[in-house]
Design a protein around this motif. Structure first.
Motif, mmCIF file in Angstrom:
data_model
loop_
_atom_site.group_PDB
_atom_site.id
_atom_site.type_symbol
_atom_site.label_atom_id
_atom_site.label_comp_id
_atom_site.label_asym_id
_atom_site.label_seq_id
_atom_site.Cartn_x
_atom_site.Cartn_y
_atom_site.Cartn_z
ATOM 1 N N LEU A 14 -59.718 -85.519 28.392
ATOM 2 C CA LEU A 14 -59.471 -84.726 29.598
ATOM 3 C C LEU A 14 -60.557 -83.685 29.855
ATOM 4 O O LEU A 14 -60.644 -83.140 30.949
ATOM 5 C CB LEU A 14 -58.114 -84.012 29.475
ATOM 6 N N VAL A 15 -61.399 -83.428 28.866
ATOM 7 C CA VAL A 15 -62.449 -82.414 28.993
ATOM 8 C C VAL A 15 -63.646 -83.011 29.723
ATOM 9 O O VAL A 15 -64.146 -84.067 29.358
ATOM 10 C CB VAL A 15 -62.887 -81.889 27.601
ATOM 11 N N LYS A 16 -64.053 -82.322 30.764
ATOM 12 C CA LYS A 16 -65.200 -82.767 31.560
ATOM 13 C C LYS A 16 -66.338 -81.768 31.427
ATOM 14 O O LYS A 16 -66.134 -80.605 31.069
ATOM 15 C CB LYS A 16 -64.804 -82.891 33.033
ATOM 16 N N GLU A 17 -67.546 -82.190 31.745
ATOM 17 C CA GLU A 17 -68.714 -81.314 31.671
ATOM 18 C C GLU A 17 -68.480 -80.064 32.514
ATOM 19 O O GLU A 17 -67.998 -80.138 33.640
ATOM 20 C CB GLU A 17 -69.958 -82.051 32.175
ATOM 21 N N GLY A 18 -68.776 -78.909 31.936
ATOM 22 C CA GLY A 18 -68.608 -77.641 32.631
ATOM 23 C C GLY A 18 -67.270 -76.975 32.374
ATOM 24 O O GLY A 18 -67.071 -75.827 32.753
ATOM 25 N N ASP A 19 -66.340 -77.690 31.748
ATOM 26 C CA ASP A 19 -65.036 -77.107 31.439
ATOM 27 C C ASP A 19 -65.142 -76.080 30.322
ATOM 28 O O ASP A 19 -66.024 -76.162 29.469
ATOM 29 C CB ASP A 19 -64.036 -78.181 30.985
ATOM 30 N N THR A 20 -64.240 -75.125 30.339
ATOM 31 C CA THR A 20 -64.074 -74.182 29.248
ATOM 32 C C THR A 20 -62.833 -74.602 28.493
ATOM 33 O O THR A 20 -61.796 -74.861 29.096
ATOM 34 C CB THR A 20 -63.899 -72.745 29.777
ATOM 35 N N VAL A 21 -62.947 -74.674 27.181
ATOM 36 C CA VAL A 21 -61.835 -75.152 26.366
ATOM 37 C C VAL A 21 -61.415 -74.068 25.386
ATOM 38 O O VAL A 21 -62.251 -73.506 24.681
ATOM 39 C CB VAL A 21 -62.238 -76.424 25.572
ATOM 40 N N TYR A 42 -70.887 -83.384 24.153
ATOM 41 C CA TYR A 42 -70.549 -82.017 23.750
ATOM 42 C C TYR A 42 -71.333 -81.548 22.539
ATOM 43 O O TYR A 42 -70.965 -80.585 21.894
ATOM 44 C CB TYR A 42 -69.047 -81.916 23.470
#
Length: 50
Positions: A14-21, A42
């Motif tokens: 679900l994590v895409k480029e530019g996301d903050t996790v 990543y």
């Protein structure tokens, strides 16, 4: 526990480029972090586990 690895894979997908996790104190945090840093997308991530 194989089911935790499956949950981690689903979460990382679900994590895409530019996301903050933010990874809370969930029981699958280590599996999620391992998958994130091992992914070519990543690789530049810095992950701190406390």
């Amino acid at each position: 526990m194989p089911y935790k690895k499956s949950i981690a894979r689903a979460a990382v997908s679900l994590v895409k480029e530019g996301d903050t996790v933010f990874i809370d104190a969930v029981s699958t945090k280590n599996q999620i972090a391992d998958l994130l840093v091992s992914s070519p997308i990543y690789r530049s991530l810095r992950i701190a586990l406390k």
